[in-house]
Design a protein around this motif. Structure first.
Motif, short mmCIF file in Angstrom:
data_model
loop_
_atom_site.label_atom_id
_atom_site.label_comp_id
_atom_site.label_asym_id
_atom_site.label_seq_id
_atom_site.Cartn_x
_atom_site.Cartn_y
_atom_site.Cartn_z
N VAL A 65 -19.21 55.55 -44.23
CA VAL A 65 -19.19 54.47 -43.23
C VAL A 65 -20.59 53.98 -42.86
O VAL A 65 -20.73 52.92 -42.29
N ASN A 66 -21.62 54.76 -43.17
CA ASN A 66 -22.97 54.35 -42.83
C ASN A 66 -23.68 53.62 -43.97
O ASN A 66 -24.88 53.42 -43.92
N SER A 67 -22.95 53.25 -45.02
CA SER A 67 -23.60 52.64 -46.17
C SER A 67 -23.82 51.15 -46.01
O SER A 67 -24.51 50.53 -46.81
N ILE A 68 -23.24 50.53 -44.97
CA ILE A 68 -23.45 49.11 -44.70
C ILE A 68 -24.19 48.97 -43.37
O ILE A 68 -23.78 49.54 -42.37
N HIS A 69 -25.26 48.18 -43.39
CA HIS A 69 -26.06 48.02 -42.18
C HIS A 69 -26.27 46.53 -41.91
O HIS A 69 -26.69 45.79 -42.79
N LEU A 70 -25.98 46.09 -40.69
CA LEU A 70 -26.24 44.72 -40.29
C LEU A 70 -27.71 44.58 -39.91
O LEU A 70 -28.25 45.39 -39.16
N SER A 71 -28.37 43.56 -40.43
CA SER A 71 -29.75 43.30 -40.05
C SER A 71 -29.88 41.95 -39.34
O SER A 71 -30.98 41.55 -38.97
N HIS A 72 -28.74 41.28 -39.16
CA HIS A 72 -28.74 39.99 -38.48
C HIS A 72 -27.49 39.91 -37.61
O HIS A 72 -26.38 39.96 -38.12
N THR A 73 -27.67 39.80 -36.32
CA THR A 73 -26.52 39.75 -35.40
C THR A 73 -26.53 38.48 -34.55
O THR A 73 -25.83 38.39 -33.56
N GLU A 74 -27.34 37.50 -34.95
CA GLU A 74 -27.42 36.25 -34.22
C GLU A 74 -26.18 35.39 -34.51
O GLU A 74 -25.46 35.61 -35.49
N PRO A 75 -25.91 34.37 -33.68
CA PRO A 75 -24.72 33.55 -33.88
C PRO A 75 -24.83 32.53 -35.01
O PRO A 75 -23.85 31.85 -35.32
N TYR A 76 -26.02 32.40 -35.61
CA TYR A 76 -26.20 31.42 -36.68
C TYR A 76 -27.09 32.01 -37.77
O TYR A 76 -28.07 32.71 -37.47
N SER A 77 -26.76 31.74 -39.03
CA SER A 77 -27.57 32.20 -40.16
C SER A 77 -27.95 31.03 -41.05
O SER A 77 -27.11 30.17 -41.34
N GLN A 78 -29.19 31.02 -41.49
CA GLN A 78 -29.64 30.03 -42.44
C GLN A 78 -29.29 30.48 -43.86
O GLN A 78 -29.25 31.68 -44.15
N LYS A 79 -29.08 29.53 -44.75
CA LYS A 79 -28.83 29.87 -46.14
C LYS A 79 -29.99 30.70 -46.69
O LYS A 79 -31.15 30.35 -46.52
#
Length: 267
Positions: free
Chosen positions: A201-215
Motif C-alpha cells: 500500500v505504500n508503493s504509490i505516493h502523491l506529490s501533488h495535492t493541489e486542485p489544478y494540475s498543468q500538463k
C-alpha cells in the motif's frame, strides 16, 4: 543473472513478510552500494538523472529518481494529450459495459478497478490506455493534460505482485491491488488517471495535492513499479497517428510524448 535477481527482488511473492523485508532492505543506507550495479544491469541513462548516484540515500530512492529539467519534453500544443509515464503502452481499447483489459493474458474488469459505478458510467464508450512500468523505467507520474481535480479516491488493500506469477495466479490483480484514482476535468471533458500499486500500500505516493494540475506536471510516483491506466470519455479523443499505425500493444513510450488529441476541444 543480475537482471533476473533484481526483477525477482522487485516483483516477487505474495508473502507479506518477504515484502516487508524487501522494503526494509531497499530503504537501508547500505543498499545504495547496489545503485551502480542496478543502473548498469538495466541500462539506465544516468546522464538524465537529476542527482549523482552517490547523492541517493538508498536503492529505493534511486528507483523513484527525478530527472533533469527538460529531459522529457512535453508537447505544448493545446489539444494534445501526453503520456503520463515512461514504460510500455501495453494496450489501447474501447470502453464498454463488458470491457475487460487483457494484460499479461489476464482479463481485468473496469468496474472492479474503479469501484464506483458512476465513475465507470462516465467513461462508457470512451477509450482506455494501459501503461506498464518495468524496473528500469522512470517511475514518476505526470498529468497527461491540464485540468482541475474533480475527485480522488483509493481502493484495495493488499497489492499482488505485477509479474507473470501474480497475473497467472492472482484474480484480476490490477483490479484488486491498492490503487489511487484521480479524476480531472478540463473544459467539458473528464479524464481519469488510475495508479496501481505493485507490491504494497505504500508503493504509490502523491506529490501533488493541489486542485489544478498543468500538463506534464508531476502528480505522484511509485516507490515500486507498476501500472497506470488512463480513461477518456466517449467521442472526446483521437489516437496519435504513431499509435494508430501500430498494433496498439507493447509500444515503448516516454513521459511527455503525444498519445492522443482532443476532438473539438476548447480551453
Amino acid at each position: 543473472m543480475k537482471k533476473r535477481l533484481y526483477r525477482l527482488m522487485l516483483e516477487l511473492t505474495h508473502n507479506p513478510l518477504y515484502n516487508y523485508m524487501l522494503k526494509k532492505a531497499a530503504t537501508h543506507t547500505w543498499s545504495r552500494k547496489a545503485i551502480p550495479s542496478f543502473s548498469k544491469t538495466f541500462k539506465i541513462n544516468t546522464e538524465e538523472v537529476a542527482r549523482q548516484p552517490a547523492e541517493f540515500q538508498h536503492l529505493n530512492d534511486f528507483f523513484s529518481r527525478e530527472l533533469k529539467e527538460g529531459a522529457r519534453p512535453v508537447s505544448q500544443a493545446v489539444n494534445e494529450i501526453v503520456s503520463p509515464v515512461d514504460g510500455v503502452l501495453s494496450e489501447v481499447g474501447d470502453i464498454t459495459d463488458k470491457t475487460l483489459m487483457h494484460i499479461k493474458q489476464k482479463p481485468h474488469s473496469l468496474n472492479t478497478m474503479l469501484g464506483l459505478k458512476g465513475a465507470v458510467n462516465t467513461y462508457l464508450g470512451g477509450k482506455y490506455f494501459v501503461f506498464y512500468l518495468s524496473p528500469k523505467d522512470y517511475h514518476r507520474i505526470h498529468a497527461p493534460y491540464s485540468g482541475h481535480v474533480r475527485r480522488r479516491w483509493a481502493l484495495g488493500r493488499y497489492s499482488e505482485p505485477v509479474n507473470h506469477l501474480g497475473f497467472y495466479f492472482g484474480q484480476e490483480p490490477l483490479a484488486t491491488n491498492y490503487r489511487l484514482i484521480t479524476e480531472f476535468e478540463s473544459s467539458k471533458h473528464r479524464f481519469a488517471v488510475v495508479k496501481i500499486g505493485a507490491l504494497n500500500v505504500n508503493s504509490i505516493h502523491l506529490s501533488h495535492t493541489e486542485p489544478y494540475s498543468q500538463k506534464g506536471e508531476e502528480i505522484g510516483y511509485f516507490s515500486f513499479g507498476s501500472t497506470v491506466v488512463l480513461l477518456f470519455q466517449q467521442n472526446t479523443i483521437e489516437l496519435a497517428q504513431w499509435i494508430a499505425d501500430t498494433n496498439k500493444s507493447n509500444v515503448p513510450v516516454k513521459q511527455g510524448e503525444t498519445i492522443a488529441s482532443w476532438v473539438n476541444h476548447e480551453e
